[in-house]
Design an enzyme around this catalytic site. Structure first.
Site, PDB file in Angstrom:
ATOM      1  N   THR A  67       0.533  -1.183  -0.313  1.00  0.00           N
ATOM      2  CA  THR A  67      -0.295   0.158  -0.097  1.00  0.00           C
ATOM      3  C   THR A  67       1.030   1.093   0.001  1.00  0.00           C
ATOM      4  O   THR A  67       0.731   2.290  -0.513  1.00  0.00           O
ATOM      5  CB  THR A  67      -0.808  -0.176   1.435  1.00  0.00           C
ATOM      6  OG1 THR A  67      -1.667  -1.180   1.424  1.00  0.00           O
ATOM      7  CG2 THR A  67      -1.397   1.203   1.241  1.00  0.00           C
TER       8      THR A  67
ATOM      9  N   SER B 199       1.327  -7.303  -0.989  1.00  0.00           N
ATOM     10  CA  SER B 199       2.485  -8.822   0.006  1.00  0.00           C
ATOM     11  C   SER B 199       1.031  -9.607   0.687  1.00  0.00           C
ATOM     12  O   SER B 199       0.882 -10.541   1.190  1.00  0.00           O
ATOM     13  CB  SER B 199       2.562  -8.031   1.022  1.00  0.00           C
ATOM     14  OG  SER B 199       2.334  -7.957   2.432  1.00  0.00           O
TER      15      SER B 199
ATOM     16  N   THR C 173       1.307  -3.975   3.975  1.00  0.00           N
ATOM     17  CA  THR C 173       1.384  -4.810   5.628  1.00  0.00           C
ATOM     18  C   THR C 173       1.179  -6.692   6.090  1.00  0.00           C
ATOM     19  O   THR C 173       1.243  -6.505   7.018  1.00  0.00           O
ATOM     20  CB  THR C 173       0.391  -3.825   6.181  1.00  0.00           C
ATOM     21  OG1 THR C 173      -1.143  -4.075   5.429  1.00  0.00           O
ATOM     22  CG2 THR C 173       1.022  -2.391   6.190  1.00  0.00           C
ATOM     23  N   ASP C 174       0.146  -6.777   5.199  1.00  0.00           N
ATOM     24  CA  ASP C 174      -0.496  -7.464   5.238  1.00  0.00           C
ATOM     25  C   ASP C 174       0.623  -8.923   5.823  1.00  0.00           C
ATOM     26  O   ASP C 174      -0.653  -9.456   6.469  1.00  0.00           O
ATOM     27  CB  ASP C 174      -1.031  -8.399   4.122  1.00  0.00           C
ATOM     28  CG  ASP C 174      -2.299  -7.536   3.449  1.00  0.00           C
ATOM     29  OD1 ASP C 174      -3.212  -6.598   4.731  1.00  0.00           O
ATOM     30  OD2 ASP C 174      -2.958  -7.273   3.180  1.00  0.00           O
TER      31      ASP C 174
HETATM   32  C1  SIN Z   1      -0.459  -5.664   1.328  1.00  0.00           C
HETATM   33  O1  SIN Z   1       0.180  -6.085   1.833  1.00  0.00           O
HETATM   34  O2  SIN Z   1       0.662  -5.616   0.454  1.00  0.00           O
HETATM   35  C2  SIN Z   1      -1.063  -3.941   0.601  1.00  0.00           C
HETATM   36  C3  SIN Z   1      -1.946  -3.826   1.892  1.00  0.00           C
HETATM   37  C4  SIN Z   1      -0.998  -3.028   2.746  1.00  0.00           C
HETATM   38  O3  SIN Z   1       0.101  -3.104   2.342  1.00  0.00           O
HETATM   39  O4  SIN Z   1      -1.375  -2.136   3.250  1.00  0.00           O
END
Ligand code: SIN
Length: 348
Positions: A14, A67, A100-101
């Site tokens: 993100t 991710s 973050t995932d």
């Molecule tokens: C991801 O994990 O690539 C998408 C969600 C995020 O980064 O918060």
């Protein structure tokens, strides 16, 4: 260090996300903006990187993924690039932009395998780069500050906090401060470009020997490991289906002190008899499973129950005489799964 550098590796997420509208905080596309574009959004990033060593910034786009779709191909590229950077005398520290995932899994992978003797700082965002509320630029600035601060190990810098790879988990699907360290809290805070450490992390273990690392990097895929959760109204069907399909390892997110429903337990014991590696950790968000047999000296012969499963697992891990493996019982399920994939890869 004659020409110190801090290198930023872009992997997507993100933080590099783009939405159609600036008011849009969900439903955007992750992994769209280049790592150079992320750097350009932070005007004084070169000054933060320079810190007291005069380090300059460099950037490499390693991947551009959401991710949730992280795979072995990207992990392997990242492991290789990180290992090379750790060996490069001019590179003072690394920053990795990431979604973050699955960030907690990548952070743990890098920590377990490489045990970096330099700072490796992952950062992320909960809003896309196009958002009115974009948190990526500040997080990137903080991550570079942590990298310049020079404390070795794998860190996650997000929302003004610094988390250790061992503790960090994504704890919220939407809040800007979604990354969280359970128990003990963050290791440091970043305030106006300064890092204030509040926790001294546990002593590092040793990195994988070169031969093991090269064997890992040469693999076409990682061993197949799944996480199963134990809870009310459980059956043996999921375990049996996975075993029939050839699963190599199962991590059970057990109830409470890593206990499992009796319907699941029998199937797990049978799975182990068929050579499937089984570990049990806890689904509790705080604390960690407290092992039993380490003090009691192993299971009684007729004690075939959940205590026995825990006992056997603990004995097995003790026998492995591997502090990292023993620690797996104490890990959150997502990280225990990474640890098991690595353990199986190393054993094969
Ligand atoms: C991801 O994990 O690539 C998408 C969600 C995020 O980064 O918060």
């Amino acid at each position: 260090m004659p020409n110190p550098k801090i290198v930023i590796l872009g992997t997507g997420g993100t933080i590099a996300g783009e939405a159609a509208e600036s008011t849009q905080g969900v439903g955007y596309r992750a992994g769209q903006i280049s790592v150079q574009g992320l750097i350009a959004a932070v005007p004084d990033l070169p000054r933060i990187a320079a810190g007291c060593t005069g380090a300059v910034l460099d950037a490499v786009q390693l991947a551009q993924v959401d991710s949730k779709d992280m795979d072995w191909r990207v992990w392997r590229t990242l492991l290789k690039a990180t290992a090379q950077a750790l060996d490069d005398a001019d590179i003072q520290a690394l920053v990795i932009t990431h979604g973050t995932d699955t960030l907690e899994e990548t952070a743990w992978l890098l920590q377990v395998v490489l045990q970096p003797g330099k700072p490796v700082v992952l950062t992320c965002a909960m809003r896309p780069a196009t958002s009115l509320q974009a948190d990526g630029p500040q997080n990137l600035r903080d991550a570079v500050a942590v990298a310049a601060a020079g404390r070795c190990g794998v860190w996650v810098a997000a929302a003004g906090e610094v988390h250790a790879a061992r503790q960090v988990l994504k704890a919220h699907p939407y809040r800007l401060n979604a990354m969280h360290s359970y128990e003990g809290g963050p290791c440091a805070y970043v305030e106006e470009g300064r890092v204030r450490w509040v926790v001294t992390p546990a002593t590092a273990c040793s990195a994988w020997p070169q031969a093991d690392l090269q064997a890992l990097l040469g693999r076409g895929e990682l061993p197949w490991v799944e996480v199963l959760q134990s809870g009310a109204v459980q059956s043996a069907r999921a375990v049996n289906a996975l075993v029939a399909a050839g699963v190599q390892g199962l991590v059970v997110a057990g109830t409470g002190n890593a206990t499992v429903h009796q319907q699941l337990l029998q199937a797990l014991l049978q799975a182990r008899e068929r050579g499937v590696m089984v570990w049990c950790t806890t689904r509790c968000l705080e604390g960690q499973a407290v092992g039993q047999s380490i003090d009691r000296g192993g299971p009684a012969a007729d004690d075939v129950g959940e205590t026995c499963l825990m006992d056997e697992i603990n004995v097995q891990l003790c026998k492995a005489a591997d502090a990292q493996a023993l620690d797996c019982v104490l890990l959150a399920p997502s990280k225990a799964r990474v640890a098991m994939m690595l353990q199986l890869a190393r054993n094969s």
